[in-house]
Design a protein around this motif. Structure first.
Motif, short mmCIF file in Angstrom:
data_model
loop_
_atom_site.label_atom_id
_atom_site.label_comp_id
_atom_site.label_asym_id
_atom_site.label_seq_id
_atom_site.Cartn_x
_atom_site.Cartn_y
_atom_site.Cartn_z
N ILE A 44 0.84 -1.20 0.00
CA ILE A 44 0.00 0.00 0.00
C ILE A 44 0.88 1.25 0.00
N PRO A 45 0.71 2.12 -1.00
CA PRO A 45 1.52 3.34 -1.07
C PRO A 45 1.12 4.37 -0.02
N THR A 46 2.09 5.21 0.36
CA THR A 46 1.80 6.32 1.30
C THR A 46 2.01 7.69 0.65
N GLY A 47 2.72 7.71 -0.49
CA GLY A 47 3.03 9.00 -1.12
C GLY A 47 4.17 9.74 -0.43
N LEU A 48 4.82 9.11 0.53
CA LEU A 48 5.87 9.79 1.32
C LEU A 48 7.27 9.32 0.91
N HIS A 49 8.19 10.27 0.86
CA HIS A 49 9.62 9.99 0.66
C HIS A 49 10.35 10.75 1.76
N ILE A 50 11.30 10.10 2.43
CA ILE A 50 12.00 10.79 3.53
C ILE A 50 13.51 10.67 3.38
N GLU A 51 14.19 11.57 4.06
CA GLU A 51 15.66 11.60 4.05
C GLU A 51 16.12 11.50 5.50
N LEU A 52 16.30 10.26 5.95
CA LEU A 52 16.72 10.04 7.34
C LEU A 52 18.19 10.40 7.49
N PRO A 53 18.57 10.95 8.65
CA PRO A 53 19.99 11.18 8.90
C PRO A 53 20.73 9.84 8.98
N VAL A 54 22.00 9.82 8.59
CA VAL A 54 22.82 8.61 8.70
C VAL A 54 22.82 8.17 10.16
N GLY A 55 22.66 6.85 10.40
CA GLY A 55 22.61 6.34 11.77
C GLY A 55 21.19 6.19 12.29
N TYR A 56 20.21 6.53 11.43
CA TYR A 56 18.80 6.36 11.82
C TYR A 56 18.11 5.45 10.81
N GLU A 57 17.09 4.74 11.29
CA GLU A 57 16.22 3.94 10.43
C GLU A 57 14.78 4.31 10.79
N ALA A 58 13.85 3.95 9.93
CA ALA A 58 12.43 4.06 10.30
C ALA A 58 11.86 2.65 10.26
#
Ligand code: DUT
Ligand code: MG
Length: 143
Positions: A44-58
Motif C-alpha cells: 500500500i503506497p503512502t506517497g511519502l519519501h523521507i531523508e533520514l539522517p545517517v545512523g537512523y532507520e524508520a
C-alpha cells in the motif's frame, strides 16, 4: 530532530497522535478503494519519501487496533526504511482474518518509528567470551 520529507499524497504529514507516542501513523495514498481478501497481501503506497539522517532507520509497524479488530498485520513487520532510501514508503499489509478488509485513501494503516541504529565493523576471532548461558537458548531456562 528535523527530517526532510516529500509528501506526494493528499494526506497531512504523519503525526504523533498523543503527547509521548513513539510512532506516527501512516495513511494510505490510493486512487481507489483497495480490498484485501482473507490471507491476501498488498503493498500500500503512502506517497511519502523521507531523508533520514545517517545512523537512523524508520520501522514500519502494525497498528494494534487494526490487528485486533480486523486481523490486519504487516508481512515484513517491522519493515525497515534505510537512511539512504529515497523511494516511496510503502506498507506490506496482510489480511489474517476471514473477512475482506477495505482500505481507502487517508486510512491510518500502520505506524512509523524513527530509531537510531549502529553499523558494525566485524572483528573476526576464533573464540568468544564465556558466559553462564553459553549456547543455551530456545527455552533452555524452561517455559
Ligand atoms: O515496509 C517496507 C520495507 C522497505 N521499504 C523500502 C525502504 C527500504 O530501505 C527498502 C528496502 O527494504 P529491505 O531492505 O527491507 O528490502 P530488500 O528485500 O532487502 O530490498 P533491497 O534489496 O532493495 O534492500 O524498501 C518500504 O518502503 N517499506
Ligand atoms: Mg535490503
Amino acid at each position: 530532530m528535523n527530517i526532510r520529507i516529500i509528501n506526494n499524497s493528499k494526506n497531512a504529514l504523519p503525526a504523533y497522535e498523543t503527547a509521548h507516542a513513539a510512532g506516527m501513523d501512516l495513511r494510505a495514498d490510493v486512487t481507489q478503494t483497495v480490498i484485501l481478501q482473507p490471507m491476501e497481501r498488498k503493498l500500500i503506497p503512502t506517497g511519502l519519501h523521507i531523508e533520514l539522517p545517517v545512523g537512523y532507520e524508520a520501522q514500519i509497524r502494525p497498528r494494534s487496533g487494526l490487528a485486533y479488530k480486523f486481523g490486519i498485520g504487516i508481512v515484513n513487520s517491522p519493515g525497515t526504511i534505510d537512511a539512504d532510501y529515497r523511494g516511496e514508503i510503502k506498507v506490506l499489509l496482510v489480511n489474517l482474518s476471514t473477512e475482506p478488509f477495505e482500505i481507502n485513501t487517508g486510512d491510518r494503516i500502520a505506524q512509523m518509528i524513527v530509531a537510531r541504529h549502529e553499523q558494525v565493523i566485524w572483528e573476526a576471532v576464533d573464540e568468544l567470551s564465556d558466559t553462564s548461558r553459553g549456547h543455551g537458548g530456545y527455552g533452555h531456562t524452561g517455559v
